[in-house]
Design an enzyme around this catalytic site. Structure first.
Site, PDB file in Angstrom:
ATOM      1  N   ASP A  92      25.393  47.941 -33.486  1.00 46.53           N
ATOM      2  CA  ASP A  92      25.062  47.593 -34.754  1.00 46.53           C
ATOM      3  C   ASP A  92      26.361  47.601 -35.399  1.00 46.53           C
ATOM      4  OD1 ASP A  92      22.346  47.177 -34.196  1.00 46.53           O
ATOM      5  OD2 ASP A  92      22.111  49.316 -35.329  1.00 46.53           O
ATOM      6  N   ASP A 130      12.154  42.319 -36.197  1.00 47.43           N
ATOM      7  CA  ASP A 130      11.742  43.771 -36.712  1.00 47.43           C
ATOM      8  C   ASP A 130      10.254  44.103 -37.059  1.00 47.43           C
ATOM      9  OD1 ASP A 130      14.540  43.936 -36.429  1.00 47.43           O
ATOM     10  OD2 ASP A 130      14.887  43.456 -38.417  1.00 47.43           O
TER      11      ASP A 130
END
Length: 257
Positions: free
Chosen positions: A11, A130
């Site tokens: 990330d 997600d």
């Protein structure tokens, strides 16, 4: 059984690799290129880079580090973050990425998936989802703009419905990011992944929850996923990728060596 893939996830926020818990409270882990090189050397099959605030802040991935990663590693890598047009995708692929992943922009404009597939081919179009388990309704729901907690919002989509929709529109792979499990290292959500596996005809990548080597074994054996993505166990040195592959081989789960 086809060889299973081990995929470290990096990330990225403000030019650094970060890691949070359940998509919150991110801390800096290190620099992008050295970490990418380390994982490539340790035996990763591919890497995924998420610029986690790009979509929420209406910008796109910084191409400078994409090209630097491409110069350093010799394994495939995928980039994600704010890609909302053919031109932006073309640029990232031209700078060395092997695949591009789209998440929030596809929720805003589902036709983007078909356009990307028509232009570049299904094989390099990954859809990130997600997914959040809502206990009150006992359902899996899709969230958008999760990289910035102040911008995160619910969508109209149940996870199963969105998985079916993105396949119809031409995605080549799906990464299912299980938000409830993210960063807590208690194991992948085998129930949800197994449900999605039943309706997913493209490669399915599990994301969220890896804490032990057994968790990888279970997600391959029980949920039948094609690849397992993880971050904190690799960032913190809890699991060595080569040792993980040896462990999986001992349990008759093939990986690329």
């Amino acid at each position: 059984m086809l060889a299973k893939r081990i995929v470290p996830c990096l990330d990225v926020r403000e030019g650094k690799v970060v890691k949070g818990v359940q998509f919150r409270n991110h801390e800096i882990v290190g620099d992008i290129v050295p970490l990418a090189a380390r994982y490539a050397e340790e035996g990763a099959d591919e890497l995924v880079f998420y610029d986690i605030t790009a979509s929420a802040h209406d910008r796109v991935i910084d191409k400078s580090w994409v090209s630097r990663v491409a110069e350093r590693i010799d394994i495939p890598f995928c980039v994600a973050g704010g890609i909302s047009s053919i031109e932006q995708a073309r640029e990232k692929l031209a700078f060395g990425a092997d695949k591009i992943s789209v998440n929030s922009p596809a929720l805003s404009d589902p036709s983007l998936i078909q356009r990307l597939q028509d232009e570049f081919g299904r094989q390099c179009i990954v859809i990130g989802i997600d997914s959040y388990y809502d206990e009150a309704s006992d359902s899996y729901r899709v969230k958008q703009f999760t990289g910035d907690e102040s911008a995160t919002k619910d969508t109209q989509w149940f996870t199963q419905n969105w998985v079916e929709e993105v396949q119809k529109r031409g995605c080549g792979e799906i990464v299912l990011n299980v938000m409830n499990q993210d960063g807590v290292r208690q194991g992948y959500d085998l129930k949800q992944l197994s449900i999605i596996r039943e309706i997913c005809d493209v490669p399915l990548i599990a994301s969220g929850g890896a804490g032990t080597m057994e968790h990888f074994k279970d997600v391959f054996e029980i949920a039948k996923v094609d690849a397992a993505l993880a971050a904190s166990v690799f960032h913190k040195g809890i699991i060595d990728i080569n040792e993980l592959k040896t462990y999986l081989a001992q349990h008759k789960i093939p990986t690329r060596r």
